[in-house]
Design a protein around this motif. Structure first.
Motif, short mmCIF file in Angstrom:
data_model
loop_
_atom_site.label_atom_id
_atom_site.label_comp_id
_atom_site.label_asym_id
_atom_site.label_seq_id
_atom_site.Cartn_x
_atom_site.Cartn_y
_atom_site.Cartn_z
N VAL A 115 -4.21 16.09 5.27
CA VAL A 115 -4.79 14.91 5.91
C VAL A 115 -6.29 15.15 6.06
O VAL A 115 -6.72 16.17 6.60
N ASN A 139 -9.84 12.75 7.01
CA ASN A 139 -10.40 11.46 7.42
C ASN A 139 -9.31 10.41 7.63
O ASN A 139 -9.43 9.28 7.20
N ASN A 140 -8.22 10.83 8.27
CA ASN A 140 -7.11 9.94 8.62
C ASN A 140 -6.41 9.34 7.39
O ASN A 140 -5.82 8.26 7.46
N ARG A 141 -6.47 10.03 6.24
CA ARG A 141 -5.77 9.65 5.03
C ARG A 141 -5.08 10.89 4.49
O ARG A 141 -5.54 12.01 4.72
N ALA A 162 1.76 4.70 1.37
CA ALA A 162 1.52 5.45 2.60
C ALA A 162 2.65 6.44 2.80
O ALA A 162 3.73 6.28 2.25
N TYR A 210 -0.05 7.44 7.16
CA TYR A 210 -1.33 7.69 6.49
C TYR A 210 -1.31 7.01 5.13
O TYR A 210 -0.34 7.14 4.38
N PHE A 211 -2.39 6.32 4.79
CA PHE A 211 -2.55 5.83 3.43
C PHE A 211 -2.77 7.04 2.54
O PHE A 211 -3.28 8.08 2.98
N VAL A 212 -2.40 6.91 1.25
CA VAL A 212 -2.42 8.04 0.32
C VAL A 212 -3.56 7.90 -0.68
O VAL A 212 -3.78 6.83 -1.26
N ASP A 213 -4.27 9.00 -0.88
CA ASP A 213 -5.25 9.15 -1.96
C ASP A 213 -4.70 10.21 -2.91
O ASP A 213 -3.94 11.08 -2.51
N ASN A 232 0.85 -1.18 0.00
CA ASN A 232 0.00 0.00 0.00
C ASN A 232 0.88 1.23 0.00
O ASN A 232 1.95 1.23 0.59
#
Length: 71
Positions: A50, A52-54, A10, A18-21, A8
């Motif tokens: 950041v 919603n924790n992403r 991050a 944090y995961f990345v969008d 993943n």
């Protein structure tokens, strides 16, 4: 992120992961290559926020390994 399985994308900011969008793990080369995200931790210059924790990336640029300081 040893508690997560699989590969993943991050980032770590101020010691928190944090995961990345906004960009994909495969947008930055072969994720399973010798220098890919599934094989090693890489440094990147990023902008975004950041939510919603992403981490929502506006920009995501890998720092070439040759520019990293030697340990």
């Amino acid at each position: 992120m040893k508690d997560k399985k699989g590969c993943n994308l991050a980032v770590k900011i101020d010691g928190k992961n944090y995961f990345v969008d906004g960009t994909n793990i495969d947008d930055h080369g072969d994720s399973h290559g010798k220098d890919g995200f599934c094989s090693v931790i890489r440094k990147a210059e990023v902008t975004g926020e950041v939510k919603n924790n992403r981490f929502v990336a506006r920009t995501f640029k890998l720092v070439p390994e040759k520019e990293l300081p030697k340990k």
